[in-house]
Design an enzyme around this catalytic site. Structure first.
Site, PDB file in Angstrom:
ATOM      1  N   PHE A  61      45.929  48.981  44.652  1.00 24.12           N
ATOM      2  CA  PHE A  61      45.113  49.697  45.630  1.00 24.12           C
ATOM      3  C   PHE A  61      45.542  49.392  47.056  1.00 24.12           C
ATOM      4  CE2 PHE A  61      41.793  49.663  42.105  1.00 24.12           C
ATOM      5  CZ  PHE A  61      42.204  50.898  41.637  1.00 24.12           C
ATOM      6  N   ASP A  62      46.138  48.235  47.297  1.00 27.09           N
ATOM      7  CA  ASP A  62      46.741  47.986  48.606  1.00 27.09           C
ATOM      8  C   ASP A  62      47.862  48.987  48.860  1.00 27.09           C
ATOM      9  OD1 ASP A  62      45.456  45.909  50.016  1.00 27.09           O
ATOM     10  OD2 ASP A  62      46.358  44.388  48.751  1.00 27.09           O
TER      11      ASP A  62
END
Length: 392
Positions: free
Chosen positions: A173-174
């Site tokens: 998700f980063d």
């Protein structure tokens, strides 16, 4: 300043990015833009980006995590609590086309580096803020990828049905939030080209996660179904998972009826597509427990390599389960040239190339990831000269 380059001008040539981000999402976004020609000045606290110390693994004493996301940038170390350094940071923000930051929401206000303060002097700035859980009630929550993998529901989908949830093997998700930030920035630049107006962009890990869960979040919000862990199985397709062969597992996919018919032809199971239990995709999904042993019985008669060759030739999607070295080797075999050397001589660093191919303005890979404050003197001198050209 002299834009780093080898004579090539990328599509973002002439844009200045003031990068006040650290760790992964922000630096990934700014590296993508730097590869495409933007001048990125990485502002680091005196101790440097946290990922400089995230090791092992290392390359010549430098964290490979840091190396992965910081090429084509110039580094300056500034202590925002020092008045002189703060004045330089504010001057950089004043000159920037783009500013990106991932401080805790509101954390830059006391330094006069929040959007309201920066845009007062720099009305055309594209100001991108990255957080973990947004700027409303989640503003105080720390933005770590693992927390978002847990909170978003991803870990409830990852692992064996009767086992514990697992994180993804990367900070997925980063990376996605960094990509979303870059898309938002480019969209805002287009808007500025038309109107002359800058704007603020906000992205957060949880919103990116819920968007990235695609069919699973849709199952809940549109269908009222809460998905759960299924191991390597797919909730809506079968086969779409690893299946055992004579020596090791092979990924086998039948994403539509035509692919299933081709799979059956290669396996010598020509009668299966006519079986009403397996005729359509939804039938195969509903009756996977009956279909799976039939397929496995045939697949276990030959090796994964043999089936890979035969099934691929028949147009059936399939493939090995590689380690990372195997993934790189496959890309090399397919002519994707995944590895590039960034820098020259002893400073050269092997890296994975930018994934975007542009025919007229290709990505460039020029500057290796900088040492802390490597370009500090150069950037300080440039900021001290005063701006000589008009902006926007």
């Amino acid at each position: 300043m002299v834009t780093p380059g080898d004579g090539a001008r990328g599509p973002l040539d002439g844009l200045l990015v003031a990068d006040f981000s650290r760790i992964l999402a922000g630096p990934y976004a700014t590296m993508l833009m730097a590869d495409l020609g933007a001048e990125v000045i990485k502002v680091e606290a005196p101790g440097g980006d946290d990922t400089r110390t995230w090791m092992p693994p290392v390359r010549e004493g430098v964290s490979t995590y840091y190396l992965a996301i910081n090429r084509n940038k110039r580094s300056i170390s500034l202590d925002l609590k020092d008045p002189d350094d703060l004045a330089l940071a504010q001057e950089l923000a004043h000159r920037a086309d783009i500013m990106i930051e991932n401080f805790k929401p509101g954390g830059l206000r006391r330094f006069g580096l929040d959007y309201a303060s920066v845009s007062e002097r720099n009305a055309g700035v594209i100001y991108a803020s990255i957080s973990g859980f947004g700027t409303a009630d989640g503003a105080s929550l720390p933005g770590y990828d693992l927390l978002v993998q847990a909170a978003s529901g991803l870990m409830s989908l990852t692992g064996d049905p009767d086992g514990p949830g697992y994180r993804a093997g990367i900070s997925v998700f980063d990376v996605l939030t960094g990509t979303h930030a870059a898309i938002g920035i480019l969209s805002a630049l287009h808007h500025r080209d038309i109107t002359g107006q800058g704007q603020r962009i906000e992205v957060n890990l949880l919103s990116s996660a819920l968007s990235a869960l695609v069919n699973h979040t849709s199952a809940y919000v549109a269908g009222g179904v809460v998905p759960s862990r299924m191991g390597n199985a797919h909730p809506s397709l079968f086969p779409y998972e690893p299946l055992p062969t004579a020596d090791k597992d092979l990924i086998v996919i039948a994403g539509n009826d035509g692919q299933f018919r081709a799979l059956c032809r290669v396996l010598g199971l020509d009668e299966l597509p006519g079986d009403p239990r397996f005729a359509r995709s939804e039938d195969r999904t509903a009756n996977r427990d009956e279909l799976r042993p039939i397929l496995v019985d045939k697949l276990e008669q030959r090796s994964a390599e043999e089936w890979f060759a035969q099934l691929s030739a028949a147009g059936v999607p399939c493939g090995p389960i590689n380690h990372v070295d195997g993934g790189v080797a496959l890309a090399e075999k397919l002519g994707l040239d995944p590895v590039i050397e960034v820098g020259a001589g002893g400073d050269a660093v092997p890296m994975i190339r930018n994934p975007i191919t542009l025919g007229a303005t290709p990505a460039r890979h020029v500057l290796p990831p900088p040492r802390l404050d490597q370009h500090g003197a150069e950037v300080r001198a440039w900021l001290a000269q005063g701006e000589t050209t008009s902006k926007h």
